[in-house]
Scaffold this motif. Structure first.
Motif, mmCIF file in Angstrom:
data_model
loop_
_atom_site.group_PDB
_atom_site.id
_atom_site.type_symbol
_atom_site.label_atom_id
_atom_site.label_comp_id
_atom_site.label_asym_id
_atom_site.label_seq_id
_atom_site.Cartn_x
_atom_site.Cartn_y
_atom_site.Cartn_z
ATOM 1 N N VAL A 244 41.997 48.798 43.719
ATOM 2 C CA VAL A 244 42.287 47.426 43.269
ATOM 3 C C VAL A 244 42.294 46.530 44.507
ATOM 4 N N LEU A 245 41.222 45.784 44.673
ATOM 5 C CA LEU A 245 41.154 44.825 45.775
ATOM 6 C C LEU A 245 41.965 43.577 45.404
ATOM 7 N N THR A 246 42.881 43.210 46.266
ATOM 8 C CA THR A 246 43.687 42.012 46.017
ATOM 9 C C THR A 246 43.471 41.024 47.158
ATOM 10 N N PHE A 247 43.399 39.768 46.788
ATOM 11 C CA PHE A 247 43.147 38.695 47.764
ATOM 12 C C PHE A 247 44.253 37.651 47.640
ATOM 13 N N ASP A 248 44.900 37.378 48.745
ATOM 14 C CA ASP A 248 46.060 36.481 48.745
ATOM 15 C C ASP A 248 45.720 35.093 49.304
ATOM 16 N N ASP A 249 46.550 34.137 48.873
ATOM 17 C CA ASP A 249 46.660 32.792 49.468
ATOM 18 C C ASP A 249 45.575 31.810 49.051
ATOM 19 N N GLY A 250 44.618 32.208 48.220
ATOM 20 C CA GLY A 250 43.541 31.300 47.822
ATOM 21 C C GLY A 250 43.919 30.487 46.599
ATOM 22 N N PRO A 251 42.895 29.870 45.994
ATOM 23 C CA PRO A 251 41.491 29.937 46.387
ATOM 24 C C PRO A 251 41.139 28.949 47.503
ATOM 25 N N ASP A 252 40.198 29.360 48.334
ATOM 26 C CA ASP A 252 39.723 28.527 49.434
ATOM 27 C C ASP A 252 38.317 28.041 49.092
ATOM 28 N N PRO A 253 38.030 26.759 49.287
ATOM 29 C CA PRO A 253 36.718 26.233 48.873
ATOM 30 C C PRO A 253 35.549 26.815 49.659
ATOM 31 N N VAL A 254 35.805 27.389 50.833
ATOM 32 C CA VAL A 254 34.725 27.959 51.646
ATOM 33 C C VAL A 254 34.592 29.457 51.427
ATOM 34 N N TRP A 255 35.710 30.189 51.555
ATOM 35 C CA TRP A 255 35.638 31.650 51.594
ATOM 36 C C TRP A 255 35.771 32.310 50.230
ATOM 37 N N THR A 256 36.523 31.726 49.304
ATOM 38 C CA THR A 256 36.652 32.351 47.983
ATOM 39 C C THR A 256 35.307 32.476 47.265
ATOM 40 N N PRO A 257 34.453 31.445 47.257
ATOM 41 C CA PRO A 257 33.137 31.628 46.614
ATOM 42 C C PRO A 257 32.327 32.761 47.243
ATOM 43 N N ARG A 258 32.436 32.952 48.549
ATOM 44 C CA ARG A 258 31.676 34.031 49.201
ATOM 45 C C ARG A 258 32.237 35.397 48.828
ATOM 46 N N VAL A 259 33.561 35.466 48.716
ATOM 47 C CA VAL A 259 34.161 36.733 48.263
ATOM 48 C C VAL A 259 33.725 37.034 46.829
ATOM 49 N N LEU A 260 33.780 36.023 45.974
ATOM 50 C CA LEU A 260 33.363 36.211 44.581
ATOM 51 C C LEU A 260 31.898 36.598 44.486
ATOM 52 N N ASP A 261 31.073 36.027 45.343
ATOM 53 C CA ASP A 261 29.649 36.373 45.329
ATOM 54 C C ASP A 261 29.449 37.851 45.675
ATOM 55 N N LYS A 262 30.195 38.365 46.644
ATOM 56 C CA LYS A 262 30.057 39.770 47.021
ATOM 57 C C LYS A 262 30.540 40.692 45.904
ATOM 58 N N LEU A 263 31.661 40.347 45.294
ATOM 59 C CA LEU A 263 32.149 41.169 44.176
ATOM 60 C C LEU A 263 31.148 41.177 43.032
ATOM 61 N N LYS A 264 30.553 40.028 42.756
ATOM 62 C CA LYS A 264 29.565 39.948 41.677
ATOM 63 C C LYS A 264 28.310 40.749 42.029
ATOM 64 N N GLU A 265 27.938 40.688 43.296
ATOM 65 C CA GLU A 265 26.736 41.406 43.726
ATOM 66 C C GLU A 265 26.869 42.908 43.493
ATOM 67 N N TYR A 266 28.068 43.453 43.673
ATOM 68 C CA TYR A 266 28.271 44.902 43.543
ATOM 69 C C TYR A 266 29.016 45.266 42.265
#
Length: 728
Positions: A93-115
């Protein structure tokens, strides 16, 4: 006995008197709305009500042993039997704290979607409120969202009321962003469940009593240290086939290493047979999300909308403030440079406007109920060292103004009586009766020095000059309001007018002291009644007709400034509204060519910017100052404000030096910036409202005392206590 109808009428009148005037109400509402938006922005940026204290660990003896040695998920919804839950093998279970950030959250979401991986995002209310679209994307792409409080405080310092508030505000933001509630929670500054101590455990229990499952972690990537992608992958990888809750961050700084690590970590672990899933699915529990509807949904959407409006508005205002700052500094620099150049030009040895002007001139004195001032005014003219005729145009006075002048029996002084028609018509009537080709205009509450007329008319030695602006000075400067106006007048005449003179676009010939060629007045149609600022109107008309308008610094006139806030308000309200009318009337100068092109290209934009638009936005400086003092970086805010004040003080001191004024009055400059300037802003705002709503403004007579006398003028016999007698 008073009749019931009369009593009702009296009561209605009392109610009307108590009602807040619109001139105060609308500007007040505007400022309150501005402050509310700024406060909301500060709230969602953790500048207001934020608590950044972090408590060090204490003893653990009150925490149940099975909780300390159990899994990273604490279910304390049943207070009598709290449980520690673990993630099964082969589950991550990957957990991400303190967001969402307009720069980095979309990139994290893109990687999760990619895989084709899913995770849990523990969002703060502040960030979710500011970036609701990212929260909505998380939910739509199958990820879970959890609460991470609204302002990210250490909950062990907080009361139960504050904890409830942090939770409810966090839920409000999520509901407005994605239309769901969540049952997952992660406390700020938390780590492993084994680190729970006697302060944190009661908080976890209370959170459970509110219906939440608390998710700690048992695998910390330590990506917040930015150790490099290799180190992040190593620290995120569990031993063998163990399941784990991995802590990462999608906000709080540069997360490029986290994104880089995900790009390698996700496929590596999938090849080892791991599944990246959401927490409730890993635990075999019901979904953490519950759809919201009705009032709760609309309340959340209203909140998100309010934050969006506040963010957009304040961003524009911050940008406007930056523009204003640049313009202010640029304008001060330009004024200093050009006023210095102007002073050197007109004061250098041998400077002349042309052949000396020695022929007689006509001085027009429009007067309406000026019995307190008119004798001082006329006597000051009698001391003139230039040949003049004086025409006092009595505009239907009811206080005997005309009789006072006639009973003085002064040579070359005539009285022209007319029914009350307003100042422009009084001046036009005086022009018709004038015998000479140069016409000086002044107010009935103003006094001239003996040299004023002579200095005022010398620029007419240049045949291109059609009008001349004199140097109006405040005579009653002993009060605080008078001192503030004194500073304003000295800076305006010795910096602004010198600048406009060199630029060839003088905006206003002051009504207190100005001179005109008769043929120039006739060519533009005389004084107009189209606006309430007839002096600005006629000046702009002169420019458009191709005449030069210049400034005569030594032509000093002493005027009586308003002595009360009410009188000052009335005067500046009329000036501001009249200036707007004049700008609108002469707007075609912007596209005209020929003689009026310079005024249209330079003068009209400068006047519009610095006399109408800029003062309307200038309160931002003070609003942000107040906000910065209370909630922001106080030291930096004070330094910035003192810097602006220092620039203004330098300009004011130079203006006072040019006018040979005593610097002692500059002591009140800081108060002028804090108080007087605010009044001028509200007056201008009211003028805007009047203009935009199509309102009409009438002339308003100010109360005068007649206390102003010019240096070198003939003392008034009435003021010295003598009877008024004819003077030869």
């Amino acid at each position: 006995m008073t009749s019931p109808g009369r009593r009702r009428a009296q009561k209605q009148r009392r109610v009307r008197r108590r009602r807040l005037p619109m001139r105060y109400l609308l500007p007040s509402l505007f400022l309150v709305a501005l402050l509310a938006m700024l406060m909301l922005r500060g709230y969602v940026h953790s500048e207001i009500l934020a608590d950044h204290r972090v408590r060090p660990p204490v003893s653990y003896d009150q925490v149940p042993e099975h909780i300390l040695k159990g899994g990273p998920v604490i279910d304390a919804r049943d207070a009598k039997a709290p449980k520690a839950l673990s993630v099964p093998d082969k589950k991550l279970v990957l957990t991400f704290d303190d967001g969402p950030d307009p720069v980095w959250t979309p990139r994290v979401l893109d990687k999760l979607k990619e895989y084709d991986a899913h995770g849990v995002f523990f969002v703060t209310g502040t960030m979710a409120s500011r970036h609701p679209d990212l929260v909505e994307r998380m939910v739509n792409e199958g990820h879970e969202v959890g609460l991470h409080t609204f302002n990210h405080p250490d909950l062990s310092f907080q009361t139960k009321n504050r904890i409830d508030w942090e939770l409810s505000q966090n839920q409000l933001a999520i509901a407005g962003a994605a239309g769901v509630r969540t049952s997952l929670f992660r406390p700020p500054y938390s780590s492993f469940s084994s680190a729970l101590d006697n302060e944190a455990w009661p908080v976890t229990q209370y959170i459970g009593s509110r219906g939440y499952i608390t998710a700690f972690n048992n695998t910390d990537s330590e990506d917040w240290k930015r150790p490099g992608a290799d180190a992040i992958i190593k620290r995120s990888t569990p031993k063998g086939t163990q399941g784990a809750i991995v802590l990462m961050h999608d906000s709080g700084g540069d997360r490029s290493q986290t994104v880089e690590a995900l790009d390698r970590f996700l496929p590596q672990m999938q090849k080892r047979g791991y599944e990246f899933t959401v927490l409730t699915e890993a635990l075999g529990a019901p979904s953490a999300h519950t759809p919201v509807a009705g009032f709760e949904l609309w309340k959340g959407r209203a909140w998100v909308t309010a934050v969006a409006v506040s963010e957009s508005t304040t961003s524009v205002l911050v940008g406007g403030l930056a523009v204003i700052g640049v313009l202010v500094i640029g304008r001060f620099g330009l004024m200093l440079a050009l006023s210095f150049a102007h002073a050197r030009k007109v004061r250098r040895r041998g400077f002349t406007w042309g052949a000396p002007v020695t022929e007689p001139v006509t001085v027009l004195v429009p007067a309406y109920n000026e019995k307190e001032c008119i004798e001082n005014t006329v006597r000051s003219l009698m001391a003139s060292d230039h040949p003049i005729e004086v025409i006092v145009i009595d505009d239907g006075s009811s206080d005997g103004t005309a009789d006072i002048v006639e009973n003085m029996w002064l040579p070359n002084v005539r009285v022209v009586r007319q029914v009350n028609s307003g100042k422009p018509e009084a001046l036009n009537n005086g022009i018709r009766h004038a015998r000479h080709d140069i016409i000086v205009m002044m107010d009935g509450d103003t006094v001239f020095e003996p040299s004023t007329v002579r200095e005022l008319v010398q620029p007419f030695g240049d045949p291109r000059v059609g009008a001349v602006a004199g140097n109006a000075k405040v005579g009653n400067r002993d009060s605080l309001i008078g001192a503030w106006q004194h500073i304003e007048y000295v800076m305006g005449f010795n910096l602004d007018r010198r600048m406009y003179d060199l630029l060839g676009c003088m905006p206003t010939i002051p009504g207190a002291v100005g001179a005109f060629r008769r043929d120039a007045l006739e060519r533009v149609g005389g004084m107009s009644e189209d606006t309430l600022a007839e002096d600005t109107d006629i000046t702009m008309a002169m420019h458009r007709d191709g005449w030069r308008v210049v400034y005569a610094e030594k032509a000093r006139a002493w005027t009586e400034a308003p002595e009360s806030v009410q009188q000052l308000w009335s005067q500046r309200y009329r000036w501001s509204y009249g200036t707007m009318q004049a700008i609108w009337k002469h707007r075609r100068a912007l596209i005209e060519s020929g003689p009026s092109g310079r005024f249209g290209r330079v003068g009209l934009p400068l006047v519009s910017l610095f006399m109408v638009l800029f003062p309307l936005l200038a309160p931002l400086i003070d609003v942000f100052l107040l906000y910065g003092l209370v909630f922001g970086p106080t030291g930096q805010t004070v330094v910035a404000w003192l810097g602006v004040l220092a620039i203004q003080a330098v300009c004011a001191a130079y203006a006072f030096r040019l006018d040979r004024e005593r610097m002692v009055h500059l002591i009140s400059l800081p108060l002028q910036q804090l108080l007087y300037r605010q009044l001028m802003y509200v007056v201008l705002l009211q003028s805007w409202i009047t203009a935009l709503t199509g309102g009409r403004l009438r002339w308003q007579k100010l109360r005068r005392t007649g206390v102003v006398e010019a240096p070198g003028s003939i003392p008034s016999q009435r003021r010295s206590g003598d009877d008024r007698s004819p003077v030869a």
